[in-house]
Design a protein around this motif. Sequence first.
Motif, PDB file in Angstrom:
ATOM      1  N   PRO A 235      73.208   6.236  50.752  1.00 55.58           N
ATOM      2  CA  PRO A 235      71.901   6.712  50.286  1.00 55.58           C
ATOM      3  C   PRO A 235      71.070   5.582  49.690  1.00 55.58           C
ATOM      4  CG  PRO A 235      73.681   7.552  48.895  1.00 55.58           C
ATOM      5  CD  PRO A 235      74.334   6.900  50.056  1.00 55.58           C
ATOM      6  N   LEU A 296      66.839  10.055  52.184  1.00 55.97           N
ATOM      7  CA  LEU A 296      67.702   9.185  51.375  1.00 55.97           C
ATOM      8  C   LEU A 296      68.866   8.640  52.199  1.00 55.97           C
ATOM      9  CD1 LEU A 296      67.848  11.165  47.998  1.00 55.97           C
ATOM     10  CD2 LEU A 296      66.324   9.293  48.643  1.00 55.97           C
ATOM     11  N   PHE A 297      69.226   9.365  53.280  1.00 56.55           N
ATOM     12  CA  PHE A 297      70.295   8.910  54.168  1.00 56.55           C
ATOM     13  C   PHE A 297      69.734   8.381  55.499  1.00 56.55           C
ATOM     14  CE2 PHE A 297      72.590  11.644  51.269  1.00 56.55           C
ATOM     15  CZ  PHE A 297      73.787  10.976  51.080  1.00 56.55           C
TER      16      PHE A 297
END
Length: 540
Positions: A235, A296-297
């Motif tokens: 992340p 975020l990923f």
Amino acid sequence: MFAAREAWKAGLWAPRYWAGNIAAGVIVGVVALPLAMAFAIASGVKPEQGLYTAIVAGVVVSLFGGSRVQIAGPTGAFIVILSGVVAEHGVAGLQLATLMAGLMLCAFGLARLGGVIRYIPLPVILGFTAGIGIIIWVGQWQAFFGLPAVPGHLFHEKLWFLVRNLPRLDPVTTAFGLGSLALVLLPRRVLILQRVPGPLLALVAATVLQGIAQFPQLATIGSTFGELPRGLPLPHWPGGGLDRIVPLIGPAFTIALLGAIESLLSAVVSDSMAGTRHDSNAELFGQGLANVLSPLFGGIAATGAIARTATNIRSGGCSPLAGVVHAVVLALVLLAFAPLARNIPLATLAAILFVVAWNMSEAHRVVRLVRHAPRADAVILCLTLLLTVFADLVVAVNIGIVLSVLHFLRRMASSVDVASVAIPDAAPGEEGPRVRALRVRGPLFFAAVEPLRAAFRAEPSPVLILCLDQAPFADATALQALDDEIAAAQARGVRVILCGADARIRAKLSRMGTLSRLSAGDFQPDLAAALEAAGRADSA
């Protein structure tokens, strides 16, 4: 109620349901594999980012959404918006806008706005989804036919460039595209292949053929994007501070609005297929949480996918376990088979998107509505479609909704009637009837003010009774107009008696000061009491 908790209360996490949901999750994962990569490429990002999105959103929405059978991931509806954001703000800007859209969706869910989405009229929904389908279809001509890079940003510029350059198509690329399209559609025609996902069949066949022949002119994932990385990235913040947030508020709201519409439409479809009942507010919150975590990923925007959700239900999925397994299958494919993806032809993914665009357009429903629906609804549909294609999706939806509301108000206003009531045994005066009674039939709102004014000023009489027993509600504009007309009538020496108003309208009349304007006994519970009060005045 979140899907995981709702399924727990229904006992769907019990071991006897595991086999069916695991099998459904595997099937949906196989179906989602080519779609996730195709949607990502069409949105202007790398193919692995589509897989990241399907994995993260698949788990989050399955557990924290409002439907226990919903499958989430990248969808075709987002392509037009996301590709535009990437072109203007870059991939980092898209991810930041997606995160902001996720926060907006969470806020929508917490504010319990899930029920508001269903007030968007069908002509508007069909118009913009058909428009998106057209844009996706034309947008894939370059990859399908092997044409040069398309310049310009406007749809008509791109279309004209593609049409002019069609004679320059690459035969090998076009052959792969046509062959892939045939394989995508083949399972619908061949009984023995009906349980084989058409997109997967085309993907495997085209990839194997390219891996063996290695046509140099055929664009593939490897030649365009390089090899897919194995596994999910750690992340990380997509980047950008306050200076980037303000310009992305508009795109973020567009992503949130479209994501809300798409996910709730998918949930409604799943309810009709599975006999379930979704929680619209939990669905918005779950979709919001997925769109916060996906960037975020390294992922992009996600929403409920109608086709994958339907596949899940048809395959026996009945709990969030199927959505989680679908995400696990995609993660395993990314870990084990990422190097093989380098030979996937972009023409094959374009062929898959051709079919997606056709299904999304729902051409049969559009034609049926245009032919058989009221003319105003057909016009709104066509206008929304044209604005989606040639202008902007948000502009199209806004104008479509505004026109639908104005058309509804016009019809509502025409249904409001202020009619004379026949008074039995009325004794006429020298210059006409002594008492005139009017009844309002329909809602007293701003669009119905003119019939009210005209009725007050029609035939003069010493006593005017206005009966409100068939007025379900009244707004401030109509109440102010009523107050003005009563004052004007009293100035002309006309006695006005109101009757039949329910408790809510009476309270509004009191707050407006209208009741205090009336004389004692000039507000009665019904028409009979009002006529009796008018008769007492005459006898006095």
